[in-house]
Scaffold this motif. Structure first.
Motif, PDB file in Angstrom:
ATOM      1  N   ILE A   1       0.817  -1.217   0.000  1.00 31.03           N
ATOM      2  CA  ILE A   1       0.000   0.000   0.000  1.00 31.03           C
ATOM      3  C   ILE A   1       0.849   1.265   0.000  1.00 31.03           C
ATOM      4  O   ILE A   1       0.529   2.236  -0.696  1.00 31.03           O
ATOM      5  CB  ILE A   1      -0.940  -0.005   1.229  1.00 31.03           C
ATOM      6  CG1 ILE A   1      -2.011  -1.096   1.082  1.00 31.03           C
ATOM      7  CG2 ILE A   1      -1.584   1.367   1.446  1.00 31.03           C
ATOM      8  CD1 ILE A   1      -2.806  -1.346   2.353  1.00 31.03           C
ATOM      9  N   ALA A   2       1.952   1.256   0.764  1.00 30.26           N
ATOM     10  CA  ALA A   2       2.642   2.518   1.058  1.00 30.26           C
ATOM     11  C   ALA A   2       4.094   2.596   0.623  1.00 30.26           C
ATOM     12  O   ALA A   2       4.657   3.701   0.584  1.00 30.26           O
ATOM     13  CB  ALA A   2       2.570   2.795   2.562  1.00 30.26           C
ATOM     14  N   ALA A   3       4.721   1.475   0.325  1.00 31.85           N
ATOM     15  CA  ALA A   3       6.154   1.500   0.011  1.00 31.85           C
ATOM     16  C   ALA A   3       6.380   1.451  -1.500  1.00 31.85           C
ATOM     17  O   ALA A   3       5.620   0.826  -2.236  1.00 31.85           O
ATOM     18  CB  ALA A   3       6.859   0.333   0.697  1.00 31.85           C
ATOM     19  N   ASP A   4       7.438   2.125  -1.933  1.00 29.79           N
ATOM     20  CA  ASP A   4       7.793   2.162  -3.351  1.00 29.79           C
ATOM     21  C   ASP A   4       8.972   1.240  -3.619  1.00 29.79           C
ATOM     22  O   ASP A   4       9.984   1.286  -2.914  1.00 29.79           O
ATOM     23  CB  ASP A   4       8.173   3.583  -3.774  1.00 29.79           C
ATOM     24  CG  ASP A   4       6.984   4.521  -3.752  1.00 29.79           C
ATOM     25  OD1 ASP A   4       5.901   4.120  -4.219  1.00 29.79           O
ATOM     26  OD2 ASP A   4       7.126   5.659  -3.261  1.00 29.79           O
ATOM     27  N   LEU A   5       8.853   0.449  -4.665  1.00 28.17           N
ATOM     28  CA  LEU A   5       9.906  -0.485  -5.069  1.00 28.17           C
ATOM     29  C   LEU A   5      10.622   0.093  -6.280  1.00 28.17           C
ATOM     30  O   LEU A   5       9.991   0.481  -7.261  1.00 28.17           O
ATOM     31  CB  LEU A   5       9.276  -1.836  -5.406  1.00 28.17           C
ATOM     32  CG  LEU A   5      10.193  -3.037  -5.556  1.00 28.17           C
ATOM     33  CD1 LEU A   5      10.918  -3.344  -4.252  1.00 28.17           C
ATOM     34  CD2 LEU A   5       9.386  -4.252  -5.996  1.00 28.17           C
TER      35      LEU A   5
END
Length: 353
Positions: free
Chosen positions: A324-328
């Motif tokens: 939901i909240a973290a960018d890869l």
């Protein structure tokens, strides 16, 4: 930046589930109360660099205490004759670069000129070395960009390096007329010695010892946490970049020599399997491997474990939160072991009152 292809140490995909269990309190406190210790100066020279490798058998060039600060200079990853062929005036080639290339005979298997190793008293296998990046500034007035990497069919054969002027006052570089790049200097390679059993490893591929991460987020004001594998940690730094995109697709950034100020803190209250980063706004987990899929899985699982341990979440909810909240992001695709990192914003977590 990857200087040239070379042997890549195997990266074990197996992980220890408790790798970040002790990070919970450690990152919350971050030893911020610790005041800087003694300040040391370490200039790059033939006697203070490791040319192309990390090794637990390397002789330290500086010994410091935990909490000490080191003002360091690093050399770009190139050689004088190649820079001159690309158009750099002979007088603009750093004398110390000429001396290092001419006098250092113990080179490889990689190609980076790394300042160090620095022995940090009290650091030992199983600890974490906290590296606070206090300052980074350009050392010279130009950088270069090569052409190879992930889609090298775009490169003109024999084109050589592109020399790019650096304006250190404006902190910009003009790539071409009308194309101005803002500078965000960082060290492409910051790492410690691998385990003694690994022997000498190339400076090219990053791994659990960190090394050639090429992570553009690690600018001044950020912190890198590195698992320690050998007594004294044996930290090395180099491969200066002033601008790079995630992926570093042509194998180079704007490569240049840098000056930096780093603080080193031995963390015996932390346990990590892979390096982690911290910026004023984000926590960063990292993974590397010859396989982009495996590197991605490592970065995700490290984030899940971090969120679970530090926020009291189940693994399932931590995994959900990561989605939901973290960018890869793809850190780089060109260093033998590719890199992936995942960033979660600190702003989503309410501060305790």
């Amino acid at each position: 930046m990857r200087h040239h292809s070379g042997p890549c140490p195997a990266v074990h995909a197996s992980r220890v589930a408790v790798s970040v269990l002790l990070v919970t309190v450690a990152l919350a406190g971050r030893a911020d109360a610790q005041k800087p210790g003694k300040t040391h100066k370490l200039e790059a020279s033939p006697t203070t660099v490791a040319y192309g490798y990390y090794s637990a058998a390397a002789t330290p060039v500086l010994r410091i205490a935990s909490g000490d600060v080191v003002e360091v200079t690093t050399m770009l990853t190139n050689v004088p004759d190649r820079l001159e062929r690309a158009g750099v005036a002979p007088n603009d080639i750093e004398p110390e670069l000429r001396e290092i290339v001419a006098k250092v005979t113990d080179k490889g298997p990689g190609g980076h000129i790394l300042t160090g190793p620095i022995y940090v008293e009290g650091a030992d296998s199983g600890d974490v070395l906290e590296v606070r990046i206090l300052e980074i500034t350009p050392k010279i007035k130009y950088g270069y960009n090569g052409c190879s990497g992930f889609l090298r069919s775009n490169c003109e054969q024999g084109a050589g390096s592109k020399i790019i002027p650096i304006d250190a006052k404006k902190m910009t570089a003009e790539f071409a007329p009308g194309i101005v790049i803002p500078l965000r200097p960082f060290f492409g390679s910051m790492g410690v010695a691998p385990a003694p059993s690994a022997g000498r490893v190339s400076s090219n591929p990053p791994s659990t010892h960190a090394g050639n991460l090429d992570n553009k987020e690690l600018v001044a004001g950020t912190t890198l946490y590195i698992p320690v594998h050998a007594a004294g940690a044996l930290f090395e730094v180099g491969d200066g970049h002033v601008a790079q995109g995630d992926g570093e697709v042509d194998q180079t950034a704007i490569e240049t020599s840098l000056r930096g100020k780093l603080q080193f803190i031995v963390r015996k209250d932390m346990k990590l399997t892979w390096p982690m980063g911290e910026t004023p706004t984000h926590m960063i987990t990292m993974g590397t491997d010859t396989s982009l899929t495996v590197a991605t899985k490592v970065a995700i699982q490290e984030m899940v474990d971090y969120l679970s341990a530090s926020k009291g979440l189940s693994k399932m909810d931590a995994y959900r939160l990561a989605s939901i909240a973290a960018d890869l992001r793809i850190t780089q695709l060109v260093d033998g072991n590719v890199g992936v990192h995942m960033m979660v914003p600190k702003s989503i977590f309410k501060k305790e009152r």
